[in-house]
Scaffold this active site. Structure first.
Site, PDB file in Angstrom:
ATOM      1  N   GLU A   1       0.889  -1.166   0.000  1.00 45.82           N
ATOM      2  CA  GLU A   1       0.000   0.000   0.000  1.00 45.82           C
ATOM      3  C   GLU A   1       0.923   1.210   0.000  1.00 45.82           C
ATOM      4  O   GLU A   1       1.796   1.300   0.867  1.00 45.82           O
ATOM      5  CB  GLU A   1      -0.812   0.032   1.294  1.00 45.82           C
ATOM      6  CG  GLU A   1      -1.972  -0.918   1.335  1.00 45.82           C
ATOM      7  CD  GLU A   1      -2.659  -0.852   2.692  1.00 45.82           C
ATOM      8  OE1 GLU A   1      -3.408   0.104   2.923  1.00 45.82           O
ATOM      9  OE2 GLU A   1      -2.413  -1.749   3.516  1.00 45.82           O
TER      10      GLU A   1
ATOM     11  N   ARG B   1       4.964 -12.762   9.837  1.00 50.07           N
ATOM     12  CA  ARG B   1       5.739 -11.574   9.489  1.00 50.07           C
ATOM     13  C   ARG B   1       7.034 -11.519  10.285  1.00 50.07           C
ATOM     14  O   ARG B   1       7.183 -12.190  11.303  1.00 50.07           O
ATOM     15  CB  ARG B   1       4.917 -10.299   9.676  1.00 50.07           C
ATOM     16  CG  ARG B   1       4.370 -10.057  11.064  1.00 50.07           C
ATOM     17  CD  ARG B   1       3.750  -8.666  11.156  1.00 50.07           C
ATOM     18  NE  ARG B   1       2.779  -8.385  10.103  1.00 50.07           N
ATOM     19  CZ  ARG B   1       2.699  -7.204   9.447  1.00 50.07           C
ATOM     20  NH1 ARG B   1       3.514  -6.216   9.734  1.00 50.07           N
ATOM     21  NH2 ARG B   1       1.795  -7.021   8.540  1.00 50.07           N
TER      22      ARG B   1
ATOM     23  N   LYS C   1       4.138   0.641   9.886  1.00 49.72           N
ATOM     24  CA  LYS C   1       4.230   1.918   9.174  1.00 49.72           C
ATOM     25  C   LYS C   1       3.667   3.059  10.007  1.00 49.72           C
ATOM     26  O   LYS C   1       4.201   4.154   9.997  1.00 49.72           O
ATOM     27  CB  LYS C   1       3.493   1.817   7.836  1.00 49.72           C
ATOM     28  CG  LYS C   1       4.352   1.193   6.758  1.00 49.72           C
ATOM     29  CD  LYS C   1       3.698   1.319   5.404  1.00 49.72           C
ATOM     30  CE  LYS C   1       2.819   0.129   5.161  1.00 49.72           C
ATOM     31  NZ  LYS C   1       2.336   0.025   3.792  1.00 49.72           N
TER      32      LYS C   1
HETATM   33  P1  ATP Z   1       2.727  -2.394   8.359  1.00 53.45           P
HETATM   34  O1  ATP Z   1       2.039  -3.468   9.138  1.00 53.45           O
HETATM   35  O2  ATP Z   1       4.168  -2.257   8.612  1.00 53.45           O
HETATM   36  O3  ATP Z   1       2.035  -1.084   8.458  1.00 53.45           O
HETATM   37  P2  ATP Z   1       1.501  -3.373   5.959  1.00 53.45           P
HETATM   38  O4  ATP Z   1       1.339  -4.822   6.108  1.00 53.45           O
HETATM   39  O5  ATP Z   1       0.298  -2.537   6.093  1.00 53.45           O
HETATM   40  O6  ATP Z   1       2.690  -2.863   6.849  1.00 53.45           O
HETATM   41  P3  ATP Z   1       1.731  -3.341   3.109  1.00 53.45           P
HETATM   42  O7  ATP Z   1       2.175  -2.217   2.257  1.00 53.45           O
HETATM   43  O8  ATP Z   1       0.318  -3.751   3.075  1.00 53.45           O
HETATM   44  O9  ATP Z   1       2.176  -3.008   4.586  1.00 53.45           O
HETATM   45  O10 ATP Z   1       2.684  -4.574   2.867  1.00 53.45           O
HETATM   46  C1  ATP Z   1       3.021  -5.114   1.621  1.00 53.45           C
HETATM   47  C2  ATP Z   1       3.358  -6.567   1.801  1.00 53.45           C
HETATM   48  O11 ATP Z   1       4.433  -6.714   2.732  1.00 53.45           O
HETATM   49  C3  ATP Z   1       2.184  -7.337   2.344  1.00 53.45           C
HETATM   50  O12 ATP Z   1       2.067  -8.531   1.617  1.00 53.45           O
HETATM   51  C4  ATP Z   1       2.555  -7.584   3.785  1.00 53.45           C
HETATM   52  O13 ATP Z   1       1.986  -8.779   4.229  1.00 53.45           O
HETATM   53  C5  ATP Z   1       4.076  -7.647   3.724  1.00 53.45           C
HETATM   54  N1  ATP Z   1       4.653  -7.260   5.023  1.00 53.45           N
HETATM   55  C6  ATP Z   1       4.406  -6.154   5.742  1.00 53.45           C
HETATM   56  N2  ATP Z   1       5.076  -6.173   6.908  1.00 53.45           N
HETATM   57  C7  ATP Z   1       5.776  -7.332   6.940  1.00 53.45           C
HETATM   58  C8  ATP Z   1       6.659  -7.946   7.880  1.00 53.45           C
HETATM   59  N3  ATP Z   1       6.962  -7.374   9.037  1.00 53.45           N
HETATM   60  N4  ATP Z   1       7.191  -9.138   7.551  1.00 53.45           N
HETATM   61  C9  ATP Z   1       6.903  -9.728   6.384  1.00 53.45           C
HETATM   62  N5  ATP Z   1       6.095  -9.211   5.458  1.00 53.45           N
HETATM   63  C10 ATP Z   1       5.522  -8.028   5.720  1.00 53.45           C
HETATM   64 MG    MG Z   2      -1.359  -3.585   4.756  1.00 58.10          MG
END
Ligand code: ATP
Ligand code: MG
Length: 569
Positions: free
Chosen positions: A47, A272, A282
C-alpha cells in the site's frame, strides 16, 4: 508470549544451509501435479502509504525470489485503494527500494486503481445476484451490530432492499449525491458466521477525495478486502502470499471469487518478520518521522530500507538474512544481532580496510627525523586479493587509540604500556619511553616512544614479533571527519512493552546517536557517498550523504564483533 530466536539457535541456522520452506514445498507439489499449467506467478502488493521496511524486504525476497527460482513472474502491484493516506512520494520510494534490493518487475507495474472500473462492474454483478446491498447505517452502528466472535451479529434494516433499489442507490453513490459516511455497499453473506469478516463486510465507501491516479473520477472507493483478491485474480496470480493476519480474510476473498466466478488465486500466509529493539509498523514509523524523533525516513537508525541503505547495509546482506531466517507460520521475534551478523559477513568481503582513530592519543616518535615522510604499503582487503594495496603516510607524530595505551596494564593486555613494545600495523615496532600529563588534571596528553628502524613491515628485519599490533594515523596527513556512532533506536528489546500510560516512544534510546570527530588516513578523501569501509579494529563505516570534501561524514554501519562473540573473548 512470542518466542525469540536466540543467537545460539541462530548460529546453528547459519551453519545449516537453508532448507525448502513450506511455500516452496507447496509449489513443488503443485508443479508435480501440473497445476496452473506449470506456471508460478506471484506479486508484491504494497500500500503506498509509507516507506518500506526490513519486514517488507522479507516479503519482497520471498515473492520475487520464488518467481526467480521457479522461472516464473512476480508483479509489483500498488494496492492503492485509500486516497486519504497515499502519496506519490511513497510510490517512488517503494520502486527505488525494490530495485536497490536487487529485484525488477519489467513492465509488470500495476495499480489496484487501474481496476476500479472492473471492480465497480463486479460490485454491480453482486447487487444483481442479490448478494450486495446499500446500507445507510453509520460506521459505529455497523461495528456494534457486527457482534463478536462468540456473539452473532444483527442484520442491517437495509439488508433486504430490492435489487432495483440497490442498483439505483449505488449509482447515486457513484454520482456523488451522498456525503462521506452516509452509506456503504455491503456484501450480503452471513451475520451469524463465526468468522467476523463474513458478517456483511463493506465493499465500497464514499470518500469525496481526489486519488493520486484517478483524480476526481471517483467519489466511492472499494475497500482493501473487496480489492485485493480480485486484483490477484485479474493478474492471474497463482500463489498469493501474504502475512498471517490475512488468514482470517481468506474465506471472504474466496467468497468474492466464487460468487463472481473468477480465476481463483490460492492464498498462503506466513509469519511476518519481527525484530528485537525495532518497531516495524508503518503507523509507528510515520509517528517517529513526523514527530521529529528521527531526522527523516532515511535516518540510519530506522529499519526502513532507505534508512538501512544510508546506514551502510548492503542488499546482499539483507537478502542473505531474509533467506536464512526462513519462512514459517509461527510468530517469532528475531534477535537483531542476526541481521547485524549478515551485514558484517557481507561487508567483510566487500569493504576496503583503512586506519582511523576515534579516541586519539598523540604519540611522538622521538628518534624519527622531524621532516621525514614515508609511505607504508597496506593491504586493502585481506578477503579479496583483487582489492590490491595502497600507500599510507607515516611520520614522526601519529595518533593511536587512547585505549591502546594502559599505564597499569593487566597480565593479558598486550598493547602499549610502560616498558612495552607494540607493532604499528603495516609499519614499525615502537617502544614506550615516557608519558606527558596535564599538570593539573593528570590527564594523559601525549606519549613519547622510540621506533626500531630495523622493524619495518615487509623488510628483512621485520621478522621480529611482538604480541600487540595497533592501528594509527599520521597526524599531519590525517583527514578529520565526523563519525556518527549509531546504536539501537530503542533501549528495550520489545519497544511495544511500555510502562503504564506510555507508549513505544518512551522506550527510545537516548544514546542512539553520538557524533565524534575522528582522524582517518588520507586515502578516503573524496570517496562518494555510500562507499563502505572497515576502519581496522573499530567497525564498519560508510560515507554519508551529508559528506563533503571539507567535512567528510561517516556512519557507523555495525561494530566489528557481535556481543555474543565479545562475551566469549
Ligand atoms: P505495516 O504493518 O508495517 O504497516 P503493511 O502490512 O500494512 O505494513 P503493506 O504495504 O500492506 O504493509 O505490505 C506489503 C506486503 O508486505 C504485504 O504482503 C505484507 O503482508 C508484507 N509485510 C508487511 N510487513 C511485513 C513484515 N513485518 N514481515 C513480512 N512481510 C511483511
Ligand atoms: Mg497492509
Amino acid at each position: 508470549m512470542t518466542r525469540v530466536i536466540s543467537s545460539l539457535e541462530f548460529m546453528d541456522a547459519v551453519k545449516n544451509k537453508p532448507t525448502l520452506n513450506f511455500i516452496e514445498a507447496i509449489i513443488d507439489a503443485d508443479l508435480a501435479e501440473g497445476k496452473n499449467e506449470g506456471k508460478v506467478h506471484t506479486r508484491f502488493p504494497p500500500e503506498p502509504n509509507g516507506y518500506l521496511h526490513i519486514g517488507h524486504a522479507k516479503s519482497i525476497c520471498l515473492n520475487f525470489g520464488l518467481a526467480k527460482k521457479y522461472n516464473g513472474l512476480c508483479n509489483l502491484r500498488f494496492d492503492d485503494t485509500n486516497p486519504l493516506t497515499e502519496e506519490v512520494e511513497y510510490i517512488e520510494s517503494i520502486k527505488n527500494d525494490i530495485r536497490w534490493l536487487g529485484f525488477g518487475w519489467e513492465k509488470r507495474e500495476y495499480y489496484a486503481s487501474d481496476y476500479f472500473d472492473t471492480l465497480f462492474d463486479y460490485a454491480v454483478r453482486l447487487i444483481k445476484k442479490g448478494k450486495a446491498y446499500v446500507c445507510a447505517l453509520k460506521a459505529e452502528e455497523v461495528n456494534t451490530m457486527r457482534g463478536a466472535p462468540d456473539k452473532p451479529g444483527k442484520e442491517s434494516p437495509y439488508r433486504n432492499r430490492s435489487v432495483e433499489e440497490n442498483m439505483d442507490l449505488f449509482a447515486r453513490m457513484r454520482n456523488g449525491e451522498f456525503p462521506d459516511g452516509s452509506c456503504t455497499l455491503r456484501a450480503k453473506i452471513d451475520m451469524t458466521s463465526p468468522n467476523i469478516h463474513l458478517r456483511d463486510p463493506i465493499m465500497y465507501r464514499i470518500i469525496h477525495a481526489s486519488h493520486h491516479r484517478t483524480g476526481n473520477k471517483w467519489c466511492i472507493y472499494p475497500t482493501y478486502d473487496f480489492t485485493h483478491g480480485q486484483s490477484d485474480s485479474i493478474e492471474k496470480i497463482t500463489h498469493s502470499i501474504c502475512t498471517l493476519e490475512f488468514e482470517v480474510h481468506r474465506t471472504l476473498y474466496d467468497w468474492y471469487i466464487k460468487e463472481l466466478e473468477l480465476f481463483p488465486p490460492k492464498q498462503y500466509e506466513f509469519a511476518r518478520l519481527n525484530l528485537t529493539y525495532t518497531v516495524l509498523s508503518k503507523r509507528k514509523l510515520i509517528e517517529l518521522v513526523e514527530g521529529g524523533y528521527v531526522s527523516g525516513w532515511d535516518d540510519p537508525r530506522l529499519p526502513t530500507i532507505t534508512g538501512l541503505r544510508r546506514r551502510g547495509y548492503t542488499p546482499e546482506g539483507i537478502r542473505n538474512f531474509c533467506e536464512h531466517i526462513g519462512v514459517t507460520k509461527r510468530e517469532t521475534v528475531i534477535d537483531i544481532e542476526m541481521l547485524e551478523y549478515f551485514i558484517r559477513d557481507d561487508l567483510n568481503k566487500r569493504a576496503n580496510r583503512v586506519m582511523a582513530v576515534i579516541n586519539p592519543l598523540r604519540v611522538i616518535l622521538t628518534n624519527y627525523p622531524e621532516d621525514q615522510l614515508e609511505e607504508m604499503e597496506a593491504v586493502n582487503n585481506p578477503e579479496d586479493q583483487g582489492a590490491g594495496t595502497r600507500k599510507v603516510p607515516f611520520s614522526r607524530v601519529i595518533y593511536i587509540e587512547r585505549d591502546d595505551f594502559n599505564e597499569n596494564p593487566s597480565k593479558d593486555f598486550f598493547r602499549l604500556a610502560p616498558g612495552r613494545e607494540v607493532r604499528l600495523r603495516y609499519s614499525y615496532i615502537i617502544k614506550y619511553e615516557n608519558v606527558v600529563k596535564d599538570e593539573k588534571t593528570g590527564e594523559i596528553k601525549e606519549l613519547h616512544c622510540s621506533f626500531d628502524p630495523e622493524s619495518k613491515s615487509g623488510m628483512a628485519g621485520s621478522k621480529r614479533k611482538v604480541k600487540g599490533v595497533i592501528h594509527w594515523v599520521s597526524v599531519k596527513q590525517a583527514i578529520s571527519a565526523d563519525v556518527r556512532l549509531y546504536d539501537r533506536l530503542f533501549a528495550k528489546p520489545f519497544p511495544d512493552e511500555a510502562d503504564e500510560g506510555k507508549d513505544f516512544k518512551s522506550n527510545l534510546n537516548p544514546d542512539s546517536l553520538k557524533v565524534k570527530t575522528c582522524y582517518i588516513e588520507p586515502s578516503v578523501q573524496g570517496t562518494k557517498s555510500l562507499t563502505h569501509y572497515q576502519f581496522e579494529r573499530v567497525g564498519y563505516f560508510c560515507v554519508d550523504n551529508d559528506s563533503t570534501e571539507e567535512k567528510p561524514v561517516f556512519n557507523r554501519t555495525v561494530t566489528l564483533k557481535d556481543s555474543w562473540q565479545k562475551k566469549k573473548q
